[in-house]
Design an enzyme around this catalytic site. Structure first.
Site, PDB file in Angstrom:
ATOM      1  N   TYR A 483      -0.155   6.010   3.778  1.00  0.00           N
ATOM      2  CA  TYR A 483      -0.390   4.973   2.627  1.00  0.00           C
ATOM      3  C   TYR A 483       0.179   5.517   1.530  1.00  0.00           C
ATOM      4  CZ  TYR A 483      -2.533   1.460  -0.158  1.00  0.00           C
ATOM      5  OH  TYR A 483      -2.677   0.427  -1.093  1.00  0.00           O
ATOM      6  N   SER A 564       0.328  -2.829   3.734  1.00  0.00           N
ATOM      7  CA  SER A 564       0.140  -3.034   2.293  1.00  0.00           C
ATOM      8  C   SER A 564       1.064  -1.981   1.768  1.00  0.00           C
ATOM      9  CB  SER A 564      -1.124  -2.879   1.604  1.00  0.00           C
ATOM     10  OG  SER A 564      -1.301  -3.412   0.278  1.00  0.00           O
ATOM     11  N   ASP A 649      -2.384 -14.589   2.879  1.00  0.00           N
ATOM     12  CA  ASP A 649      -2.345 -13.387   2.025  1.00  0.00           C
ATOM     13  C   ASP A 649      -1.881 -13.649   0.775  1.00  0.00           C
ATOM     14  OD1 ASP A 649      -2.124 -10.885   1.168  1.00  0.00           O
ATOM     15  OD2 ASP A 649      -1.052  -9.910   3.000  1.00  0.00           O
ATOM     16  N   HIS A 688      -4.834 -10.746   3.530  1.00  0.00           N
ATOM     17  CA  HIS A 688      -4.585  -9.285   3.209  1.00  0.00           C
ATOM     18  C   HIS A 688      -5.145  -8.293   4.588  1.00  0.00           C
ATOM     19  CE1 HIS A 688      -1.812  -6.462   1.555  1.00  0.00           C
ATOM     20  NE2 HIS A 688      -2.901  -5.697   1.129  1.00  0.00           N
TER      21      HIS A 688
END
Length: 718
Positions: A483, A564, A649, A688
């Site tokens: 991430y 993301s 989203d 999302h």
């Protein structure tokens, strides 16, 4: 596929041909940047709809494979275990969330005593037939007689707020619309609550009441704080706080545990910093006039506890790994804070007030949770809990009760909930609920934490999960996950799908705690932000190189995954080092780094990324933006790519993914050496990720692992 979508054949794969508008060129500080797929920024245009339909049709045979079906069947079986949340008391009732196994959403149960048989209080599964309507946040009155709650439809960030009577389990008529990123806090007189609202989407304001909320791309600006008085229409709600000169500000109000103060925080973006305003609680009749305690964005001040005007905050003020401070706020801006629990080598993750005079505090030590009990008065440590290697993501407790519940999870252990009575600190916590997963034997697997060296010499931690009998011969299919942003830490957690991959596809799971996250505090976060965002990508690529060098895997057997901000990570890495990976999964990613701030809440990410409106920041964004750096390589092809997004989203809007896949197929897909597929899957009635029903989650993850396995020619292992 509609007639106006043409298809282009590349090798054995036929891709839709997206119209290129070569006249669309933007000037960024003297640099001309093409944006030929600008038309994909309009989600409602028929051309965009046709493009999505055509792309899903191309992806379908690559995703709906026999291996996917095998994976889905085993995953559904393994995922069918009870999921119990921590009990929490509100008024005379105790509540907990519980999912029997495969329900689309956990059900909220209610009982008067822990030993009583719980009854259903709120079942989100009744909100829609397909499970795409979900329960969001909840807030109870101080006496527990009312619960305000939020509802999301199709995964959108827009919320509708409603109120339920906890005695009758019936809803009141009150219905509030167009809440987003909202606080939810009751005044102790039960007359009403504070919440946040934005203007409705432009199409709704223009009279389109049937607009499908969550599909628009309008920028979310000028958030306002309102007070809703029960029994009154929303258009009579009282405006309490706004900042018209600062349209990006986001406002939150918390009523203190004892109800005596209103604490208002203001943030601008996702950085852990905020203004702080406080005032004694009072009847709400108009704009609030709080006392300014801190009016800069130098640090975070998160309310933890107060005894009268003596407040305790969690802060990173001169403490990048966080600490607890205390001070008497009656002095206003002249308040002098002093340390209550000083900064340490470990990162202070969260702190909660309980038993009137105690604090439970969770630290992160090398990405592993440590739980301690402290005195609220002195800050002295009262005891340290004995916790295995893993995560304690939160706890439930009340400021005036000694009872504490907390969950523990790890890569090889589903949730175990512990109960602890802190009025007897020497007594050990007891197990309240232990999750068992049928057919899973943790003794067959091993979890290890290693530290590898990044490009600049920084040591990066990485967790690796595999079967005990793994052979280090460089042929093991491996999934590397990362991430690296927004101060978010990737701590150990149980995942049935990952374990199915390890057990039945012979896989290895690697989770890299790269810079940009919060694993080592704010310095670690800043070391992967703004001008040095490239550090995240270097860390991730060096993690891949470590796995290859240590014979866990080889490039053709190495898949990478991120969502993301992690989708940006995947997009950047396949551009920079395509030869390093065999498969790449980029989920709901931020792919257009030059324009992200123009859509919905994208402006809040400027604190982590920068903004192309600034010349210096444009320079570093232009170098890393996945959309702007797709380039063919004669010596290698791109890995097999699967991008995913949801049509609702409204966090990272679908245009990021759509424009990138169009670019990849046009620039890379036409190269003679590109035989690996470049695909996108656009889910419908999905956002999302938050609130996604179990059925959709299992389908999505089975498609992903099925795609990985098929691209690597893996065989199912019984």
């Amino acid at each position: 596929v509609k007639q106006n979508v043409t298809m282009a054949s590349t090798g054995n794969i036929v891709y839709p041909t997206a119209r290129r508008d070569d006249s669309c060129v933007e000037d960024f500080h003297g640099q001309s940047v093409a944006n030929p797929y600008v038309w994909l920024e309009d989600p409602d245009a028929q051309e965009t709809v046709d493009f999505v339909t055509a792309q899903n049709a191309v992806a379908d045979p690559f995703l709906n494979t026999p291996l996917k079906s095998q994976f889905h069947a085993r995953l559904k079986d393994m995922f069918n275990y009870p999921k119990h949340g921590c009990p929490f008391q509100r008024g005379k009732y105790t509540y907990h969330y519980y999912n029997t196994g495969l329900q689309n959403h956990a059900v909220l149960y209610q009982r008067e005593k822990l030993e009583d048989e719980p009854k259903v209080f709120f079942d989100p599964n009744t909100l829609s037939e397909d499970g795409t309507t979900s329960l969001g946040s909840t807030s109870f009155t101080h006496d527990g007689t009312l619960m305000a709650y939020t509802i999301s439809e199709a995964g959108s960030d827009w919320r509708t707020i409603k109120v339920r009577n906890t005695e009758t389990c019936e809803d009141l008529p009150d219905t509030l619309k167009w809440a987003k990123f909202s606080c939810l806090s009751w005044t102790h007189d039960n007359l009403g609550f504070f919440y946040n609202k934005y203007k409705p989407p432009v199409k709704v304001e223009g009279g389109d009441e049937g607009h499908d909320a969550g599909t628009e791309t309008d920028a979310n600006i000028n958030q306002k704080l309102f007070y809703h008085r029960l029994g009154t229409p929303q258009d009579e709600d009282i405006l309490c706080f706004e900042a018209p000169d600062h349209p990006k500000w986001m406002i939150a109000l918390t009523v203190t545990e004892t109800g005596d103060y209103f604490v208002i925080t203001v943030s601008e973006g996702c950085d852990p910093v905020n203004h702080l305003y406080i005032m004694p609680s009072c009847p709400v009749t108009g704009l609030l006039e709080p006392v300014k305690i801190v009016e800069n964005f130098d640090a975070a001040y998160n309310y933890v506890a107060n005894q009268g005007s003596k407040f305790v905050f969690m802060t990173n003020l001169n403490a990048p790994r966080y600490k607890l401070i205390q001070g008497d706020i009656s002095a206003g801006a002249a308040v002098e804070f002093e340390d209550l629990i000083s900064e340490s080598e470990a990162v202070l993750e969260w702190a909660e007030w309980l038993d009137n005079d105690k604090l439970v505090v969770c630290h992160l030590e090398d990405v592993k949770s440590v739980l301690r009990l402290y005195s609220l008065e002195t800050g002295d440590e009262l005891r340290k809990m004995s916790i295995p290697v893993g995560s304690v993501p939160y706890c439930t407790c009340n400021y005036d009760s000694p009872t504490l519940f907390y969950p523990f999870t790890s890569f090889l252990s589903a949730n175990t909930i512990y109960q602890y009575d802190c009025s007897t600190p020497d007594k050990d916590p007891t197990v309240f609920f232990r999750t068992t997963v049928d057919g899973f034997n943790p003794d067959e697997f091993v979890t290890e934490q290693i530290f590898y060296q990044s490009k600049d010499g920084t040591k990066i931690p990485m967790f690796i999960v595999h079967k005990k009998d793994l052979v280090f011969d460089g042929t093991n299919p491996t999934l590397l996950y990362g991430y690296g942003g927004f101060n978010i830490s990737l701590t150990p957690s149980f995942s049935a799908s990952r374990l199915v991959f390890v057990r039945h596809l012979g896989g290895v799971i690697a989770v890299a705690n790269i810079r940009g996250g919060g694993e080592y505090g704010e310095e670690w976060h800043k070391a992967g932000s703004l001008a040095v965002k490239q550090n995240c990508f270097d860390d991730f690529q060096c993690g891949a190189e470590y796995l290859i060098a240590q014979k866990y895997t080889a490039p053709q057997y190495l898949a990478i995954q991120g969502g993301s901000n992690g989708g940006l990570l995947v997009g950047a890495c396949i551009n920079q080092r395509p030869e390093l990976f065999g498969v790449a999964i980029g989920q709901v990613g931020v792919m257009d780094m030059l324009r992200f701030h123009r859509f919905t809440i994208g402006h809040a990410w400027i604190t982590d990324y920068g903004c192309s409106d600034d010349k210096e920041q444009f320079e570093w964004l232009y170098k890393i933006s996945p959309l702007e750096n797709v380039k063919p390589r004669e010596d290698t092809q791109y890995p097999s790519v699967l991008l995913t997004t949801g049509d609702h989203d409204d966090r990272v809007v679908p245009l990021h993914t759509l424009k990138l896949i169009a670019t990849l197929q046009h620039v890379i897909g036409r190269q003679p050496n590109q035989t690996n597929p470049l695909l996108v899957r656009v889910d419908v009635k999905a956002g999302h990720g938050a609130g996604k029903p179990t059925e959709k989650r299992l389908e999505e993850v089975a498609e992903m692992y099925g795609f990985i396995g098929t691209q690597m020619n893996l065989k199912w292992l019984d």
